[in-house]
Design a protein around this motif. Sequence first.
Motif, short mmCIF file in Angstrom:
data_model
loop_
_atom_site.label_atom_id
_atom_site.label_comp_id
_atom_site.label_asym_id
_atom_site.label_seq_id
_atom_site.Cartn_x
_atom_site.Cartn_y
_atom_site.Cartn_z
N TRP A 136 49.36 45.00 67.44
CA TRP A 136 48.99 46.35 67.73
C TRP A 136 47.60 46.45 67.75
O TRP A 136 46.84 46.14 66.96
CB TRP A 136 49.75 47.55 66.70
CG TRP A 136 51.16 47.42 66.88
CD1 TRP A 136 51.99 46.62 66.14
CD2 TRP A 136 52.03 48.12 67.94
NE1 TRP A 136 53.13 46.63 66.72
CE2 TRP A 136 53.27 47.66 67.51
CE3 TRP A 136 51.60 48.86 68.96
CZ2 TRP A 136 54.39 48.21 68.27
CZ3 TRP A 136 52.90 49.54 69.61
CH2 TRP A 136 53.91 49.26 69.35
N LEU A 167 47.43 51.88 60.78
CA LEU A 167 48.86 52.33 61.03
C LEU A 167 49.58 52.71 59.95
O LEU A 167 49.37 52.01 58.77
CB LEU A 167 49.30 50.67 61.42
CG LEU A 167 48.96 50.19 62.85
CD1 LEU A 167 49.55 48.73 63.05
CD2 LEU A 167 49.37 50.98 64.00
N TRP A 169 53.46 53.40 59.94
CA TRP A 169 54.67 53.17 60.47
C TRP A 169 55.74 54.21 59.64
O TRP A 169 55.60 54.26 58.45
CB TRP A 169 55.45 51.86 60.52
CG TRP A 169 54.65 50.87 61.43
CD1 TRP A 169 54.04 49.74 61.27
CD2 TRP A 169 54.36 51.19 62.89
NE1 TRP A 169 53.22 49.14 62.11
CE2 TRP A 169 53.58 49.96 63.16
CE3 TRP A 169 54.53 52.08 63.71
CZ2 TRP A 169 53.18 49.76 64.58
CZ3 TRP A 169 54.37 51.77 65.12
CH2 TRP A 169 53.51 50.77 65.54
N MET A 185 58.36 49.73 62.18
CA MET A 185 58.59 50.02 63.51
C MET A 185 59.64 49.50 64.03
O MET A 185 60.24 48.65 63.30
CB MET A 185 57.53 49.33 64.37
CG MET A 185 57.33 47.84 64.23
SD MET A 185 55.89 47.13 65.11
CE MET A 185 55.68 45.48 64.55
N VAL A 234 52.05 53.83 70.80
CA VAL A 234 52.24 54.69 69.32
C VAL A 234 52.17 55.87 69.56
O VAL A 234 51.19 56.73 70.09
CB VAL A 234 51.45 54.13 68.25
CG1 VAL A 234 51.41 54.75 67.00
CG2 VAL A 234 51.81 52.48 68.14
N MET A 288 54.03 57.04 62.29
CA MET A 288 53.75 56.45 63.43
C MET A 288 54.93 56.17 63.97
O MET A 288 55.61 55.40 62.90
CB MET A 288 52.45 55.67 63.55
CG MET A 288 51.08 56.34 63.34
SD MET A 288 49.82 55.06 63.35
CE MET A 288 48.26 56.08 63.38
N TRP A 289 55.27 56.02 65.19
CA TRP A 289 56.37 55.57 65.68
C TRP A 289 55.97 54.76 67.16
O TRP A 289 55.21 54.95 67.90
CB TRP A 289 57.30 56.41 66.20
CG TRP A 289 57.85 57.47 65.13
CD1 TRP A 289 57.03 58.63 64.22
CD2 TRP A 289 59.14 57.34 64.55
NE1 TRP A 289 57.90 58.94 63.19
CE2 TRP A 289 59.24 58.62 63.58
CE3 TRP A 289 60.37 56.63 64.79
CZ2 TRP A 289 60.37 58.51 62.81
CZ3 TRP A 289 61.60 56.99 64.17
CH2 TRP A 289 61.46 57.86 63.08
N ASP A 290 56.69 53.71 67.34
CA ASP A 290 56.60 53.08 68.71
C ASP A 290 57.61 53.52 69.56
O ASP A 290 58.66 53.70 69.18
CB ASP A 290 56.75 51.26 68.32
CG ASP A 290 58.44 51.14 67.58
OD1 ASP A 290 58.77 51.89 66.93
OD2 ASP A 290 58.82 49.85 67.58
#
Length: 175
Positions: free
Chosen positions: A122, A134, A136, A141, A151, A158-160
């Motif tokens: 990323w 990051l 997640w 993720m 993202v 945080m989300w993909d």
Amino acid sequence: MFKLPVIVILLIAGCAHVHGWQSGCEAFCFSKMEGIMDYVEDMKEELAELRFLNSFEKIGSHYYYFEHWKETNWTTADEECRKMGARLAEIRDEREYNAILPRLQSNMYWVDITNRGQGDHWYSLNTGHPAAFLKWHQGGMDNEGFSVHCVTIFYDDMWDENCMNFNNYICKLEK
């Protein structure tokens, strides 16, 4: 507030009254008008910048724009930020992340992190370097689906996401 044409008429009338039209009033008036016009242009630029900055919120040493209403895909979100002279927000550390979280509503917000063409690496779209920060969501993720390369921030994590999904976005202005 006086309008510019009123100022011009008053200046010319005053000049004609003091100097008379035959004594070079025209040249005198126009030389004064140049200074006034320069001042007016400077003021217009300053007001435009103030109006522009008014849509951004200063948090720490950076300015952020939180788009709460309009949803776009990730690429369009970056284009919208660029139109404002900013970029999708690059989150550099947990302190910055925690500072912007209270400004978010219960929407998903695009940031500048992607892994397009980089596998599981990323990186920041703005710098091209690995993502500095990051966070997640619980469980990490998920990479559900086949186009989950961008993202978002949703609540505290945080989300993909699929880059073509429509979400809100955060712009960051380096100032």
